[in-house]
Design a protein around this motif. Structure first.
Motif, mmCIF file in Angstrom:
data_model
loop_
_atom_site.group_PDB
_atom_site.id
_atom_site.type_symbol
_atom_site.label_atom_id
_atom_site.label_comp_id
_atom_site.label_asym_id
_atom_site.label_seq_id
_atom_site.Cartn_x
_atom_site.Cartn_y
_atom_site.Cartn_z
ATOM 1 N N ILE A 54 -4.458 -14.472 26.007
ATOM 2 C CA ILE A 54 -3.191 -13.848 25.619
ATOM 3 C C ILE A 54 -2.901 -14.183 24.158
ATOM 4 O O ILE A 54 -2.943 -15.354 23.770
ATOM 5 C CB ILE A 54 -2.022 -14.382 26.484
ATOM 6 C CG1 ILE A 54 -2.316 -14.226 27.970
ATOM 7 C CG2 ILE A 54 -0.707 -13.711 26.094
ATOM 8 C CD1 ILE A 54 -1.416 -15.063 28.860
ATOM 9 N N ALA A 55 -2.608 -13.185 23.357
ATOM 10 C CA ALA A 55 -2.114 -13.420 21.997
ATOM 11 C C ALA A 55 -0.607 -13.604 22.115
ATOM 12 O O ALA A 55 0.135 -12.632 22.219
ATOM 13 C CB ALA A 55 -2.462 -12.254 21.080
ATOM 14 N N VAL A 56 -0.151 -14.846 22.147
ATOM 15 C CA VAL A 56 1.278 -15.098 22.306
ATOM 16 C C VAL A 56 2.036 -14.882 21.003
ATOM 17 O O VAL A 56 3.252 -14.721 21.007
ATOM 18 C CB VAL A 56 1.573 -16.497 22.891
ATOM 19 C CG1 VAL A 56 1.034 -16.606 24.308
ATOM 20 C CG2 VAL A 56 1.011 -17.592 22.023
ATOM 21 N N ALA A 57 1.325 -14.867 19.889
ATOM 22 C CA ALA A 57 1.898 -14.522 18.582
ATOM 23 C C ALA A 57 0.795 -13.879 17.756
ATOM 24 O O ALA A 57 -0.380 -14.225 17.878
ATOM 25 C CB ALA A 57 2.442 -15.760 17.870
ATOM 26 N N GLY A 58 1.161 -12.912 16.933
ATOM 27 C CA GLY A 58 0.181 -12.247 16.085
ATOM 28 C C GLY A 58 -0.798 -11.411 16.879
ATOM 29 O O GLY A 58 -0.480 -10.904 17.957
ATOM 30 N N SER A 59 -2.021 -11.309 16.342
ATOM 31 C CA SER A 59 -3.018 -10.468 16.994
ATOM 32 C C SER A 59 -4.418 -11.033 16.794
ATOM 33 O O SER A 59 -4.667 -11.820 15.890
ATOM 34 C CB SER A 59 -2.965 -9.041 16.430
ATOM 35 O OG SER A 59 -3.290 -9.044 15.066
ATOM 36 N N LYS A 80 0.726 -8.976 27.657
ATOM 37 C CA LYS A 80 -0.562 -8.431 28.115
ATOM 38 C C LYS A 80 -1.651 -9.478 27.887
ATOM 39 O O LYS A 80 -1.707 -10.116 26.839
ATOM 40 C CB LYS A 80 -0.905 -7.153 27.369
ATOM 41 C CG LYS A 80 0.036 -6.007 27.699
ATOM 42 C CD LYS A 80 -0.367 -4.749 26.966
ATOM 43 C CE LYS A 80 0.455 -3.569 27.383
ATOM 44 N NZ LYS A 80 1.876 -3.699 27.205
ATOM 45 N N GLY A 81 -2.507 -9.628 28.877
ATOM 46 C CA GLY A 81 -3.617 -10.561 28.758
ATOM 47 C C GLY A 81 -4.913 -9.874 29.115
ATOM 48 O O GLY A 81 -4.927 -8.895 29.863
ATOM 49 N N VAL A 103 -5.310 -19.494 26.097
ATOM 50 C CA VAL A 103 -6.386 -19.263 27.059
ATOM 51 C C VAL A 103 -6.110 -20.071 28.317
ATOM 52 O O VAL A 103 -5.921 -21.284 28.258
ATOM 53 C CB VAL A 103 -7.760 -19.648 26.470
ATOM 54 C CG1 VAL A 103 -8.869 -19.352 27.477
ATOM 55 C CG2 VAL A 103 -8.015 -18.933 25.155
ATOM 56 N N LEU A 104 -6.065 -19.377 29.451
ATOM 57 C CA LEU A 104 -5.933 -20.006 30.759
ATOM 58 C C LEU A 104 -7.307 -19.948 31.410
ATOM 59 O O LEU A 104 -7.906 -18.873 31.496
ATOM 60 C CB LEU A 104 -4.912 -19.257 31.611
ATOM 61 C CG LEU A 104 -3.547 -19.023 30.966
ATOM 62 C CD1 LEU A 104 -2.663 -18.193 31.884
ATOM 63 C CD2 LEU A 104 -2.889 -20.324 30.597
ATOM 64 N N ALA A 105 -7.817 -21.094 31.853
ATOM 65 C CA ALA A 105 -9.189 -21.172 32.348
ATOM 66 C C ALA A 105 -9.234 -21.698 33.779
ATOM 67 O O ALA A 105 -8.411 -22.523 34.182
ATOM 68 C CB ALA A 105 -10.021 -22.076 31.433
ATOM 69 N N SER A 106 -10.226 -21.222 34.518
ATOM 70 C CA SER A 106 -10.365 -21.558 35.936
ATOM 71 C C SER A 106 -11.013 -22.912 36.197
ATOM 72 O O SER A 106 -10.962 -23.402 37.326
ATOM 73 C CB SER A 106 -11.176 -20.475 36.657
ATOM 74 O OG SER A 106 -12.501 -20.431 36.134
ATOM 75 N N HIS A 107 -11.640 -23.511 35.187
ATOM 76 C CA HIS A 107 -12.337 -24.784 35.369
ATOM 77 C C HIS A 107 -12.065 -25.706 34.190
ATOM 78 O O HIS A 107 -11.836 -25.223 33.073
ATOM 79 C CB HIS A 107 -13.857 -24.567 35.459
ATOM 80 C CG HIS A 107 -14.307 -23.821 36.668
ATOM 81 N ND1 HIS A 107 -14.271 -22.450 36.755
ATOM 82 C CD2 HIS A 107 -14.799 -24.251 37.846
ATOM 83 C CE1 HIS A 107 -14.740 -22.066 37.931
ATOM 84 N NE2 HIS A 107 -15.057 -23.141 38.614
ATOM 85 N N PRO A 108 -12.154 -27.011 34.404
ATOM 86 C CA PRO A 108 -12.124 -27.932 33.263
ATOM 87 C C PRO A 108 -13.330 -27.685 32.362
ATOM 88 O O PRO A 108 -14.316 -27.060 32.781
ATOM 89 C CB PRO A 108 -12.218 -29.318 33.912
ATOM 90 C CG PRO A 108 -11.822 -29.115 35.333
ATOM 91 C CD PRO A 108 -12.237 -27.707 35.685
ATOM 92 N N TYR A 109 -13.274 -28.184 31.155
ATOM 93 C CA TYR A 109 -14.381 -28.017 30.218
ATOM 94 C C TYR A 109 -15.655 -28.621 30.802
ATOM 95 O O TYR A 109 -15.661 -29.737 31.317
ATOM 96 C CB TYR A 109 -14.054 -28.699 28.887
ATOM 97 C CG TYR A 109 -15.210 -28.661 27.924
ATOM 98 C CD1 TYR A 109 -15.444 -27.528 27.156
ATOM 99 C CD2 TYR A 109 -16.083 -29.735 27.808
ATOM 100 C CE1 TYR A 109 -16.513 -27.476 26.294
ATOM 101 C CE2 TYR A 109 -17.150 -29.681 26.941
ATOM 102 C CZ TYR A 109 -17.367 -28.549 26.190
ATOM 103 O OH TYR A 109 -18.428 -28.492 25.342
#
Length: 133
Positions: A54-59, A80-81, A103-109
């Protein structure tokens, strides 16, 4: 993906809930900011990781590659994501000067989940397709 927006005279609020707005549980959150406008980020793929960007600010522009074709998306609306499934190569570029990309991720790094070499990624895509029934 369209994300919910609640707004009134005090401003707007957008939220994301695991398994309600996105098809995975959130295990990691990170964000990119202060990226020079001519810099590129990403340049990798993942074996298992799912993400919502997601671009929470800018682009920012994302170029997504499934091993066969590429498609470009511009993110410039915090409601929008872009959902990224596993086995997708991504390049992020054309950051606006004020961009903040969440960035929302499904797993730890886990470095073992990464493809850092594009040719190895393409070979893995071809191999996974050969294993389909």
């Amino acid at each position: 993906m369209e994300l919910p927006k609640i707004g009134d005279r005090r401003g707007d609020l957008t939220y994301v809930e695991s398994r309600r707005h996105i098809p995975f549980d959130i295990a990691r959150v990170y964000y990119l900011y202060g990226v020079p406008t001519d810099a590129e980020r990403g340049a990798h793929g993942h074996r298992e990781l799912e993400q919502l960007i997601i671009a929470v600010a800018g682009s920012v522009e994302l170029v997504i590659d499934d091993g066969h074709s590429q498609k470009s998306y511009t993110l410039d609306d915090p409601t929008k994501g872009l959902y990224l499934c596993p086995m997708v190569w991504r390049d992020l570029r054309c950051f606006s000067s004020n961009a903040v990309v969440l960035v929302l991720a499904s797993h730890p790094y886990d470095e073992r989940d990464y493809f850092r070499d594009y040719l190895k990624f393409k070979r893995a895509v071809a191999e996974s397709e050969r294993q389909l029934p």
